[in-house]
Design a protein around this motif. Structure first.
Motif, PDB file in Angstrom:
ATOM      1  N   ILE A   9       1.034   2.805   9.934  1.00  0.00           N
ATOM      2  CA  ILE A   9       0.097   2.773   8.805  1.00  0.00           C
ATOM      3  C   ILE A   9       0.626   1.863   7.706  1.00  0.00           C
ATOM      4  O   ILE A   9      -0.095   1.011   7.172  1.00  0.00           O
ATOM      5  N   SER A  10       1.912   2.011   7.366  1.00  0.00           N
ATOM      6  CA  SER A  10       2.502   1.142   6.341  1.00  0.00           C
ATOM      7  C   SER A  10       2.513  -0.312   6.792  1.00  0.00           C
ATOM      8  O   SER A  10       2.255  -1.217   6.000  1.00  0.00           O
ATOM      9  N   ALA A  11       2.810  -0.543   8.057  1.00  0.00           N
ATOM     10  CA  ALA A  11       2.832  -1.911   8.571  1.00  0.00           C
ATOM     11  C   ALA A  11       1.444  -2.551   8.507  1.00  0.00           C
ATOM     12  O   ALA A  11       1.317  -3.732   8.173  1.00  0.00           O
ATOM     13  N   SER A  12       0.411  -1.775   8.789  1.00  0.00           N
ATOM     14  CA  SER A  12      -0.950  -2.332   8.703  1.00  0.00           C
ATOM     15  C   SER A  12      -1.293  -2.668   7.256  1.00  0.00           C
ATOM     16  O   SER A  12      -1.944  -3.676   6.983  1.00  0.00           O
ATOM     17  N   GLY A  13      -0.836  -1.842   6.314  1.00  0.00           N
ATOM     18  CA  GLY A  13      -1.048  -2.133   4.897  1.00  0.00           C
ATOM     19  C   GLY A  13      -0.304  -3.382   4.456  1.00  0.00           C
ATOM     20  O   GLY A  13      -0.828  -4.190   3.690  1.00  0.00           O
ATOM     21  N   LEU A  14       0.915  -3.552   4.954  1.00  0.00           N
ATOM     22  CA  LEU A  14       1.685  -4.757   4.629  1.00  0.00           C
ATOM     23  C   LEU A  14       0.973  -6.007   5.121  1.00  0.00           C
ATOM     24  O   LEU A  14       0.864  -7.006   4.394  1.00  0.00           O
ATOM     25  N   THR A  15       0.465  -5.953   6.340  1.00  0.00           N
ATOM     26  CA  THR A  15      -0.238  -7.104   6.913  1.00  0.00           C
ATOM     27  C   THR A  15      -1.505  -7.432   6.118  1.00  0.00           C
ATOM     28  O   THR A  15      -1.776  -8.595   5.808  1.00  0.00           O
ATOM     29  N   ALA A  16      -2.267  -6.413   5.774  1.00  0.00           N
ATOM     30  CA  ALA A  16      -3.523  -6.627   5.041  1.00  0.00           C
ATOM     31  C   ALA A  16      -3.259  -7.186   3.645  1.00  0.00           C
ATOM     32  O   ALA A  16      -3.942  -8.115   3.197  1.00  0.00           O
ATOM     33  N   ARG A 124       1.443  -5.648  -5.749  1.00  0.00           N
ATOM     34  CA  ARG A 124       1.796  -4.251  -6.044  1.00  0.00           C
ATOM     35  C   ARG A 124       1.504  -3.344  -4.850  1.00  0.00           C
ATOM     36  O   ARG A 124       2.270  -2.443  -4.538  1.00  0.00           O
ATOM     37  N   SER A 125       0.403  -3.587  -4.164  1.00  0.00           N
ATOM     38  CA  SER A 125       0.079  -2.798  -2.976  1.00  0.00           C
ATOM     39  C   SER A 125       1.092  -3.060  -1.861  1.00  0.00           C
ATOM     40  O   SER A 125       1.484  -2.141  -1.144  1.00  0.00           O
ATOM     41  N   TYR A 126       1.512  -4.297  -1.730  1.00  0.00           N
ATOM     42  CA  TYR A 126       2.523  -4.649  -0.743  1.00  0.00           C
ATOM     43  C   TYR A 126       3.820  -3.903  -1.044  1.00  0.00           C
ATOM     44  O   TYR A 126       4.448  -3.320  -0.153  1.00  0.00           O
ATOM     45  N   GLU A 127       4.222  -3.920  -2.320  1.00  0.00           N
ATOM     46  CA  GLU A 127       5.443  -3.212  -2.723  1.00  0.00           C
ATOM     47  C   GLU A 127       5.334  -1.710  -2.480  1.00  0.00           C
ATOM     48  O   GLU A 127       6.314  -1.071  -2.073  1.00  0.00           O
ATOM     49  N   ALA A 128       4.170  -1.133  -2.714  1.00  0.00           N
ATOM     50  CA  ALA A 128       3.976   0.296  -2.473  1.00  0.00           C
ATOM     51  C   ALA A 128       4.129   0.621  -0.989  1.00  0.00           C
ATOM     52  O   ALA A 128       4.715   1.645  -0.621  1.00  0.00           O
ATOM     53  N   ASN A 129       3.611  -0.239  -0.120  1.00  0.00           N
ATOM     54  CA  ASN A 129       3.759  -0.027   1.320  1.00  0.00           C
ATOM     55  C   ASN A 129       5.217  -0.160   1.756  1.00  0.00           C
ATOM     56  O   ASN A 129       5.673   0.574   2.625  1.00  0.00           O
ATOM     57  N   ILE A 130       5.950  -1.079   1.154  1.00  0.00           N
ATOM     58  CA  ILE A 130       7.376  -1.212   1.466  1.00  0.00           C
ATOM     59  C   ILE A 130       8.123   0.044   1.027  1.00  0.00           C
ATOM     60  O   ILE A 130       8.982   0.554   1.755  1.00  0.00           O
ATOM     61  N   THR A 131       7.782   0.558  -0.149  1.00  0.00           N
ATOM     62  CA  THR A 131       8.426   1.782  -0.639  1.00  0.00           C
ATOM     63  C   THR A 131       8.153   2.956   0.300  1.00  0.00           C
ATOM     64  O   THR A 131       9.065   3.725   0.630  1.00  0.00           O
ATOM     65  N   ALA A 132       6.922   3.095   0.737  1.00  0.00           N
ATOM     66  CA  ALA A 132       6.579   4.174   1.663  1.00  0.00           C
ATOM     67  C   ALA A 132       7.309   3.993   2.991  1.00  0.00           C
ATOM     68  O   ALA A 132       7.835   4.959   3.566  1.00  0.00           O
ATOM     69  N   ASN A 134      10.173   2.436   3.528  1.00  0.00           N
ATOM     70  CA  ASN A 134      11.589   2.739   3.328  1.00  0.00           C
ATOM     71  C   ASN A 134      11.837   4.237   3.170  1.00  0.00           C
ATOM     72  O   ASN A 134      12.858   4.753   3.635  1.00  0.00           O
ATOM     73  N   ALA A 135      10.919   4.949   2.531  1.00  0.00           N
ATOM     74  CA  ALA A 135      11.064   6.403   2.393  1.00  0.00           C
ATOM     75  C   ALA A 135      11.000   7.079   3.760  1.00  0.00           C
ATOM     76  O   ALA A 135      11.780   7.994   4.048  1.00  0.00           O
ATOM     77  N   MET A 136      10.085   6.628   4.609  1.00  0.00           N
ATOM     78  CA  MET A 136       9.980   7.203   5.952  1.00  0.00           C
ATOM     79  C   MET A 136      11.221   6.872   6.779  1.00  0.00           C
ATOM     80  O   MET A 136      11.707   7.702   7.545  1.00  0.00           O
ATOM     81  N   LYS A 137      11.740   5.664   6.608  1.00  0.00           N
ATOM     82  CA  LYS A 137      12.955   5.275   7.323  1.00  0.00           C
ATOM     83  C   LYS A 137      14.132   6.147   6.887  1.00  0.00           C
ATOM     84  O   LYS A 137      14.917   6.603   7.719  1.00  0.00           O
ATOM     85  N   LEU A 138      14.237   6.403   5.589  1.00  0.00           N
ATOM     86  CA  LEU A 138      15.303   7.262   5.075  1.00  0.00           C
ATOM     87  C   LEU A 138      15.171   8.685   5.614  1.00  0.00           C
ATOM     88  O   LEU A 138      16.170   9.307   5.993  1.00  0.00           O
ATOM     89  N   MET A 139      13.940   9.198   5.673  1.00  0.00           N
ATOM     90  CA  MET A 139      13.727  10.539   6.239  1.00  0.00           C
ATOM     91  C   MET A 139      14.153  10.594   7.697  1.00  0.00           C
ATOM     92  O   MET A 139      14.763  11.568   8.139  1.00  0.00           O
ATOM     93  N   ALA A 140      13.858   9.547   8.450  1.00  0.00           N
ATOM     94  CA  ALA A 140      14.244   9.513   9.861  1.00  0.00           C
ATOM     95  C   ALA A 140      15.768   9.472   9.994  1.00  0.00           C
ATOM     96  O   ALA A 140      16.340  10.160  10.858  1.00  0.00           O
TER      97      ALA A 140
END
Length: 148
Positions: A9-16, A124-132, A134-140
């Motif tokens: 989902i985050s990757a699709s947001g980054l692409t868009a 800003r939307s791109y940065e928000a997707n990167i933050t999300a 990275n948060a998921m990566k940290l949780m994993a």
């Protein structure tokens, strides 16, 4: 929704958002283009985004999705890039090579302020997707640390 689909989902947001930023940059760079390959002045382009709906969470639908690997997991996609059909801007400049008989040049329908705001919004939307992401990566990573 599985944990790993959050990355999709985050990757699709980054692409868009990257495509939105590219289109805003293209619009800004062509804001003074009075002659294109098609013959007329440049027309502003806009990105059309569409939701990728997440699939149902029933056991049957999840099982069939896992067996087929064909269903989407949610997110957003670019469906098309369209030209803005608003009127072009006539500017009086009789010395310009593209001026008509009255001395007006048809300029692109690009508003630099609007394109700058669109570019900032996409950034800003791109940065928000990167933050999300990275948060998921940290949780994993933390979940894997639990197993140590």
């Amino acid at each position: 929704m599985s944990f790993l689909s959050s990355f999709d989902i985050s990757a699709s947001g980054l692409t868009a958002q990257r495509q939105r930023l590219d289109v805003a940059a293209e619009n800004i760079s062509n804001s003074e283009t009075t002659r294109t390959a098609s013959g007329g002045p440049y027309r502003r382009k806009m990105v059309v985004l569409q939701e990728i709906p997440s699939t149902s969470t029933s056991f049957r639908s999840r099982f069939s999705r896992l067996m087929n690997q064909s269903a989407s997991k949610g997110g957003v996609k670019v469906t098309e890039v369209i030209e803005d059909q608003r009127d072009l801007n006539p500017v009086y400049n009789p010395d310009h090579p593209d001026a008509n008989e009255e001395g007006y040049v048809m300029m692109p329908n690009v508003d630099l302020v609007k394109e700058t705001v669109d570019g900032m919004s996409a950034t800003r939307s791109y940065e928000a997707n990167i933050t999300a992401f990275n948060a998921m990566k940290l949780m994993a990573q933390r979940a894997l640390d639990i197993g140590k």
